[in-house]
Write a protein that holds these residues in place. Structure first.
Motif, PDB file in Angstrom:
ATOM      1  N   ALA A 120      -2.055  -2.722  25.754  1.00 48.97           N
ATOM      2  CA  ALA A 120      -2.067  -2.984  27.198  1.00 48.97           C
ATOM      3  C   ALA A 120      -3.477  -2.911  27.768  1.00 48.97           C
ATOM      4  CB  ALA A 120      -1.156  -1.983  27.913  1.00 48.97           C
ATOM      5  N   ALA A 121      -4.260  -1.926  27.327  1.00 55.14           N
ATOM      6  CA  ALA A 121      -5.623  -1.785  27.823  1.00 55.14           C
ATOM      7  C   ALA A 121      -6.463  -3.022  27.496  1.00 55.14           C
ATOM      8  CB  ALA A 121      -6.268  -0.530  27.236  1.00 55.14           C
ATOM      9  N   ARG A 122      -6.244  -3.568  26.308  1.00 55.53           N
ATOM     10  CA  ARG A 122      -6.974  -4.775  25.906  1.00 55.53           C
ATOM     11  C   ARG A 122      -6.418  -6.022  26.595  1.00 55.53           C
ATOM     12  NH1 ARG A 122      -7.001  -7.628  19.933  1.00 55.53           N
ATOM     13  NH2 ARG A 122      -8.774  -9.029  20.300  1.00 55.53           N
ATOM     14  N   ALA A 123      -5.102  -6.105  26.656  1.00 51.63           N
ATOM     15  CA  ALA A 123      -4.454  -7.310  27.190  1.00 51.63           C
ATOM     16  C   ALA A 123      -4.735  -7.518  28.672  1.00 51.63           C
ATOM     17  CB  ALA A 123      -2.952  -7.223  26.949  1.00 51.63           C
ATOM     18  N   ARG A 124      -5.013  -6.450  29.400  1.00 49.27           N
ATOM     19  CA  ARG A 124      -5.327  -6.564  30.829  1.00 49.27           C
ATOM     20  C   ARG A 124      -6.439  -7.571  31.082  1.00 49.27           C
ATOM     21  NH1 ARG A 124      -5.326  -6.548  34.678  1.00 49.27           N
ATOM     22  NH2 ARG A 124      -6.014  -4.861  36.034  1.00 49.27           N
ATOM     23  N   GLY A 125      -7.415  -7.608  30.179  1.00 48.60           N
ATOM     24  CA  GLY A 125      -8.523  -8.539  30.341  1.00 48.60           C
ATOM     25  C   GLY A 125      -8.238  -9.922  29.788  1.00 48.60           C
ATOM     26  N   LEU A 126      -7.385 -10.009  28.769  1.00 51.46           N
ATOM     27  CA  LEU A 126      -7.106 -11.282  28.122  1.00 51.46           C
ATOM     28  C   LEU A 126      -6.003 -12.077  28.812  1.00 51.46           C
ATOM     29  CD1 LEU A 126      -7.297 -10.181  24.361  1.00 51.46           C
ATOM     30  CD2 LEU A 126      -9.065 -11.304  25.744  1.00 51.46           C
ATOM     31  N   ALA A 127      -5.106 -11.391  29.501  1.00 50.68           N
ATOM     32  CA  ALA A 127      -4.032 -12.048  30.257  1.00 50.68           C
ATOM     33  C   ALA A 127      -3.981 -11.410  31.646  1.00 50.68           C
ATOM     34  CB  ALA A 127      -2.692 -11.908  29.535  1.00 50.68           C
ATOM     35  N   PRO A 128      -4.957 -11.717  32.498  1.00 48.91           N
ATOM     36  CA  PRO A 128      -5.155 -10.966  33.742  1.00 48.91           C
ATOM     37  C   PRO A 128      -4.076 -11.137  34.806  1.00 48.91           C
ATOM     38  CG  PRO A 128      -6.654 -12.839  33.630  1.00 48.91           C
ATOM     39  CD  PRO A 128      -5.999 -12.738  32.289  1.00 48.91           C
ATOM     40  N   GLU A 129      -3.159 -12.091  34.641  1.00 46.40           N
ATOM     41  CA  GLU A 129      -2.092 -12.265  35.628  1.00 46.40           C
ATOM     42  C   GLU A 129      -0.773 -11.645  35.164  1.00 46.40           C
ATOM     43  OE1 GLU A 129      -1.698 -16.311  36.819  1.00 46.40           O
ATOM     44  OE2 GLU A 129      -3.694 -16.403  37.724  1.00 46.40           O
ATOM     45  N   THR A 130      -0.805 -10.987  34.024  1.00 39.45           N
ATOM     46  CA  THR A 130       0.404 -10.391  33.453  1.00 39.45           C
ATOM     47  C   THR A 130       0.393  -8.876  33.624  1.00 39.45           C
ATOM     48  OG1 THR A 130       0.546 -12.139  31.783  1.00 39.45           O
ATOM     49  CG2 THR A 130       1.778 -10.118  31.348  1.00 39.45           C
ATOM     50  N   GLY A 131       1.531  -8.329  34.025  1.00 40.25           N
ATOM     51  CA  GLY A 131       1.692  -6.880  34.062  1.00 40.25           C
ATOM     52  C   GLY A 131       2.267  -6.396  32.740  1.00 40.25           C
ATOM     53  N   PHE A 132       1.718  -5.306  32.214  1.00 40.33           N
ATOM     54  CA  PHE A 132       2.163  -4.753  30.931  1.00 40.33           C
ATOM     55  C   PHE A 132       2.761  -3.366  31.157  1.00 40.33           C
ATOM     56  CE2 PHE A 132      -1.040  -7.872  29.945  1.00 40.33           C
ATOM     57  CZ  PHE A 132      -0.496  -8.556  28.871  1.00 40.33           C
ATOM     58  N   ALA A 133       3.993  -3.187  30.709  1.00 37.60           N
ATOM     59  CA  ALA A 133       4.688  -1.906  30.856  1.00 37.60           C
ATOM     60  C   ALA A 133       5.054  -1.366  29.478  1.00 37.60           C
ATOM     61  CB  ALA A 133       5.948  -2.067  31.702  1.00 37.60           C
ATOM     62  N   SER A 134       4.523  -0.205  29.127  1.00 38.72           N
ATOM     63  CA  SER A 134       4.801   0.426  27.834  1.00 38.72           C
ATOM     64  C   SER A 134       6.086   1.237  27.951  1.00 38.72           C
ATOM     65  CB  SER A 134       3.632   1.315  27.421  1.00 38.72           C
ATOM     66  OG  SER A 134       2.459   0.544  27.226  1.00 38.72           O
ATOM     67  N   ILE A 135       7.105   0.862  27.162  1.00 40.24           N
ATOM     68  CA  ILE A 135       8.426   1.463  27.369  1.00 40.24           C
ATOM     69  C   ILE A 135       9.039   2.031  26.084  1.00 40.24           C
ATOM     70  CG2 ILE A 135       9.096   0.388  29.533  1.00 40.24           C
ATOM     71  CD1 ILE A 135      10.092  -1.123  26.192  1.00 40.24           C
ATOM     72  N   GLY A 136       8.292   2.103  24.996  1.00 40.42           N
ATOM     73  CA  GLY A 136       8.799   2.763  23.792  1.00 40.42           C
ATOM     74  C   GLY A 136      10.102   2.183  23.286  1.00 40.42           C
TER      75      GLY A 136
END
Length: 249
Positions: A175-191
């Motif tokens: 998620a930390a990396r993807a924030r910059g690569l897909a800036p219009e997408t929200g990432f939720a870590s849910i296990g």
């Protein structure tokens, strides 16, 4: 509520469920990406041992409390936060995605789990579209080329919300990396949340959760795998209780 790790401080910066939902709705409507992490004692153990994981956590936009120990620590610190397990956020976040007409993606777990979870959620939530699913193979590297390709796919398809079921620390690192690569997408870590929805794992009964003993239920369900993890979690609790008392608001 804050937790100190070496030269980093991780803050539970969304203390209420209502505030979190309002923030995420606004971000989805504005096509503004984000990374959401759900801190628990296991994550604290991992951050104690891993500066890299701590850095990934510090890069999350939204941090909420997952587990009664975190809520208890917040009360000791007189900085109370709501209990918001990641598994319980999937349905309300999917409803927000449907209401704001943003598509959803699942990354992690297994193909079977993702397919069943997608079918269940789309049947239950009017207007929800799960447009992308991907179950990475064993050994998936959130810093590798395969992860970059997933981000490119999410960006190309205009995905609004991506649930990450990769387990810690992979999901938060991704998620930390993807924030910059897909800036219009929200990432939720849910296990394991998607596994519960798909019926691949059974969550503790409601009465066990009300007694705040879900951790014991999980430990007894898989003692060889989860027993050592919970021993480590219990070991860090006294020190964090002292820290919470020192940091009383």
């Amino acid at each position: 509520m804050q937790f100190a790790f070496r030269d980093q401080v991780i803050t539970v910066n969304r203390p209420s469920r209502a505030g979190l939902m309002a923030d995420i709705r606004q971000k989805l409507e504005a096509r503004e990406g984000f990374a959401l992490a759900t801190i628990n004692l296991d994550h604290i153990v991992k951050m104690n041992a891993s500066p890299a994981f701590t850095e990934a956590y510090a890069a999350q936009d939204l941090v909420i409390a997952d587990g009664w120990p975190i809520v208890t620590l917040s009360r000791i610190a007189r900085q109370p936060v709501d209990l918001m397990p990641g598994s319980e956020l999937i349905v309300p976040l999917c409803k927000l995605a449907a209401e704001t007409r943003r598509t959803v993606a699942f990354v992690g777990s297994t193909d079977n789990t993702l397919s069943k979870a997608a079918q269940t959620l789309m049947a239950d939530i009017p207007g929800l579209t799960v447009a992308y699913t991907h179950a990475p193979p064993m050994g998936f590297d959130p810093q590798g080329e395969a992860a970059a390709q997933i981000c490119a796919d999410l960006k190309a398809q205009g995905i609004g919300l991506c649930f990450l079921a990769l387990g810690a620390p992979k999901q938060e690192t991704f998620a930390a990396r993807a924030r910059g690569l897909a800036p219009e997408t929200g990432f939720a870590s849910i296990g394991a949340g998607l596994d519960f929805i798909a019926g691949q794992q059974r969550r503790a009964p409601l009465w066990v959760r009300k007694l705040k003993m879900e951790w014991l239920w999980r430990a007894l369900s898989s003692p060889l795998r989860l027993g050592p993890r919970y021993v480590k979690c219990l070991a860090v609790l006294p020190g964090r209780m002292l820290e919470a008392r020192r940091n009383r608001a």
